[in-house]
Design an enzyme around this catalytic site. Structure first.
Site, short mmCIF file in Angstrom:
data_model
loop_
_atom_site.label_atom_id
_atom_site.label_comp_id
_atom_site.label_asym_id
_atom_site.label_seq_id
_atom_site.Cartn_x
_atom_site.Cartn_y
_atom_site.Cartn_z
N ASP A 104 36.25 49.83 52.23
CA ASP A 104 36.88 50.94 51.52
C ASP A 104 38.30 51.11 52.07
OD1 ASP A 104 36.55 53.51 49.89
OD2 ASP A 104 34.46 52.91 50.22
N ASP A 206 39.94 53.80 47.39
CA ASP A 206 39.51 55.18 47.18
C ASP A 206 40.62 56.04 46.57
OD1 ASP A 206 37.50 57.35 47.90
OD2 ASP A 206 39.29 58.11 48.89
N GLU A 264 39.30 52.84 42.39
CA GLU A 264 38.52 53.96 41.88
C GLU A 264 39.42 54.68 40.88
OE1 GLU A 264 35.95 57.76 43.53
OE2 GLU A 264 37.96 57.43 44.32
N HIS A 339 27.65 56.42 45.72
CA HIS A 339 27.45 57.51 46.69
C HIS A 339 28.01 58.84 46.21
CE1 HIS A 339 31.53 56.26 47.13
NE2 HIS A 339 31.79 57.29 47.91
N ASP A 340 28.73 58.84 45.09
CA ASP A 340 29.28 60.08 44.54
C ASP A 340 28.50 60.57 43.33
OD1 ASP A 340 31.34 60.20 46.37
OD2 ASP A 340 32.70 59.02 45.12
C1 NOJ Z 1 36.13 59.29 46.44
C2 NOJ Z 1 35.01 58.91 47.35
O1 NOJ Z 1 34.16 58.01 46.71
C3 NOJ Z 1 34.34 60.20 47.76
O2 NOJ Z 1 33.11 59.99 48.39
C4 NOJ Z 1 35.29 60.97 48.61
O3 NOJ Z 1 34.73 62.23 48.89
C5 NOJ Z 1 36.64 61.17 47.92
N1 NOJ Z 1 37.09 60.00 47.21
C6 NOJ Z 1 37.70 61.54 48.91
O4 NOJ Z 1 38.05 60.44 49.70
#
Ligand code: NOJ
Length: 570
Positions: A104, A206, A264, A339-340
């Site tokens: 990441d 990210d 992302e 994970h989000d």
């Molecule tokens: C996206 C990430 O996938 C997430 O888990 C994170 O909280 C935010 N960006 C901030 O870095």
């Protein structure tokens, strides 16, 4: 090699990516937190899955305000996860098994405990001052910006020492870096080289579109601010400067290595995605969009999944649009969880005991048969499902905890919020990986940092290894099918029956090879008329049920049945 559409063959287009959440994968030292030695002990498992690339969430030094997305030292490993020598061993172990490692890259912000920020906040004339965004208090209050993880929803934090506000689009402990500062950019590029020179195979970037923002910070009207709810990206991110930065990053770093990059891309449109991934522009390889993830939420309420389910016609429209977007230029990705997001089978399938297995397999079939690089999240391969916590105290995620406080402070309905979180919270996908039926699912011999899903006695790797019919073995079978048939990677995609409310069907074609994919996304039995040139019988490559009922020119699909059939020759 010449292919229809001639997209150019690249390893990252053909790769199967497996996302690994290190905090919850495997604990080796009994502190209840997953670590690098834990992953090392499971390298054979990863190899036996048949995947190509492991994307690992942040493992850098971090005070863990946001589970590693708040980095205090980019060139060191988080203490809880191990040491740099563990990292070297992990990378080596992966490479020996022909697996690649993608890390990441978190460079929209650092931790407030990063040395740069400590310096930056120490005085207005510190050389690091310009590494971050500051607003001097004598200019008055800065124009409002929403923050994702702030209890008060405010992205500007007043800092008494220098009588200024700093910007944090994420938590108060995640100050945003100032990408207009070339010195700062250079340091980031050097850091990236440090990891590439170690031999890593790519970065997942990210919140990368957030690095470019209008740093004059214009005030938005009330109306605009209201509109921003949930869609801030359009306002805060993807400033045209983004391309200047990514192009420079490409020239100075990325172009020098054989690696993969994936952005992302929340709120990113197809047009904007093209600007990032078209190879002639020399920016990044791929992006993952959020349009699919946004389907089936009730508008105007924080992450409330529509209890009536989602609209498959809309779902097909979105995934078709993103597939069509990369027919001639660029390349896409496809995922249904990470994970989000909540667990894939709970959100898009059906995790009731009756339907979990067929629906998990059906979703796996979908991801493996689309024209894009598939990304799986650890646990998808065994059908791990939402834990659905009852109490706020069970949550560990800053997003859930702070939103709860925010709603409480504003006298909102916290009970309803907790109900909504059962279906949508990020912690649903962050519970410990389920290895076996022993205590804590074999994840740790200590007390796990977050509760283990109580379904682990039935849902775990060990049990599924033994069962030829398991989701895990189906996942492996699908990998083989995708690998053997290039048409499933590079072939054209043609949607059938776009208005059908229960069935998602499409044809993938490359040269003489033609495949029909039929997926029943519903819990009902559905009669479906297949196109005439598909002899459904000996040409069926994949079926997540034992049989297939046919009558006249129709097939009788079982709930969540998935079929992949090869067209008869001629
Ligand atoms: C996206 C990430 O996938 C997430 O888990 C994170 O909280 C935010 N960006 C901030 O870095």
């Amino acid at each position: 090699m010449k292919y229809e559409n001639d997209p150019g063959r690249y390893w990252w287009k053909e790769a199967i990516v497996y996302q690994l959440y290190p905090r919850s994968f495997k604990d080796s030292n009994g502190d209840g937190i997953g670590d690098l030695q834990g992953i090392i002990s499971k390298l054979d498992y990863l190899q036996n899955l048949g995947i190509d690339v492991v994307w690992i969430n942040p493992i850098y030094a971090s005070p863990n305000d946001d589970n590693g997305y708040d980095i205090s030292d980019y060139r060191n490993i988080m203490k809880e996860f191990g040491t740099m020598s563990d990292f070297n061993e992990l990378l080596d172990g992966l490479h020996k098994r022909n697996l690649k490692l993608v890390m990441d890259l978190v460079v929209n912000h650092t931790s407030d405990e990063h040395e740069w920020f400590k310096q930056s906040r120490s005085s207005r004339d510190n050389p690091y001052r310009n590494y971050y965004h500051w607003w001097p208090a004598e200019k008055g209050k800065p124009p409002h910006r929403e923050s994702f993880f702030d209890e008060n929803g405010r992205a500007w934090q007043y800092d008494r020492k220098t009588k200024s506000y700093y910007l944090h689009i994420f938590s108060v402990k995640q100050p945003d870096l100032n990408w207009e500062n070339p010195k700062m950019r250079k340091e980031i590029y050097e850091m990236m080289k440090f990891w590439f020179d170690k031999g890593i195979d790519g970065f997942r970037m990210d919140a990368i579109t957030y690095i470019a923002k209008d740093d004059s910070f214009p005030a938005f009207t009330e109306d605009e601010i209201r509109k921003q709810y949930g869609e801030w990206s359009g306002y805060y991110a993807s400033h045209p400067w983004l391309h200047k930065y990514l192009n420079e990053m490409n020239r100075q770093v990325l172009s020098k290595y054989d690696i993969m990059t994936v952005a992302e891309g929340p709120g990113v449109s197809v047009e904007e995605a093209h600007k990032i991934v078209d190879p002639s522009r020399h920016e990044l390889n791929m992006l993952y969009h959020f349009e699919g993830m946004g389907i089936g939420y009730v508008p105007g309420e924080f992450k409330r999944v529509d209890p009536n389910g989602y609209d498959l016609v809309k779902f097909k429209e979105v995934y078709t649009k993103w597939s069509d977007a990369f027919v001639t230029k660029g390349w896409g990705t496809i995922y249904l969880g990470n994970h989000d997001q909540p667990r894939m089978v709970s959100r898009w399938g059906n995790d009731s005991p009756e339907f979990k297995s067929p629906s998990a397999k059906m979703l796996i079939t979908f991801l493996f048969t689309m024209h894009a690089t598939p990304f799986f999240y650890n646990g998808d391969e065994i059908g791990m499902s939402n834990i659905r916590f009852d109490k706020i105290s069970d949550y560990r995620d800053i997003e859930s905890r702070n939103m709860y406080q925010h709603i409480k402070k504003n006298k909102g309905n916290v009970k309803r919020f907790l109900e909504n979180q059962k279906e949508s919270a990020r912690d649903n996908s962050r519970t410990p990986f389920q290895w076996n039926g022993s205590e804590h699912a074999g994840f740790t011999c200590g007390a796990p940092w977050i509760k283990v899903n109580p379904n682990y006695p039935e849902c775990n790797v060990e049990a599924q290894e033994k069962d030829t019919d398991s989701i895990l073995n189906y996942f492996r079978k699908m990998i083989k099918v995708r690998r053997t048939h290039t048409a499933l990677v590079y072939g054209s995609y043609h949607l059938l029956d776009k208005e059908h409310k229960q069935v998602y069907a499409y044809v993938r074609t490359l040269g003489d090879e033609k495949f029909l994919v039929v997926l029943n996304f519903s819990r009902e039995r559905v009669a479906y008329k297949t196109p005439p040139n598909f002899l459904l019988g000996e040409n069926i490559l994949i079926n997540n049920y034992r049989g297939l009922t046919k009558y006249e020119d129709k097939i009788q699909l079982q709930p969540y049945q998935a079929i992949v059939a090869k067209a008869a020759a001629g």
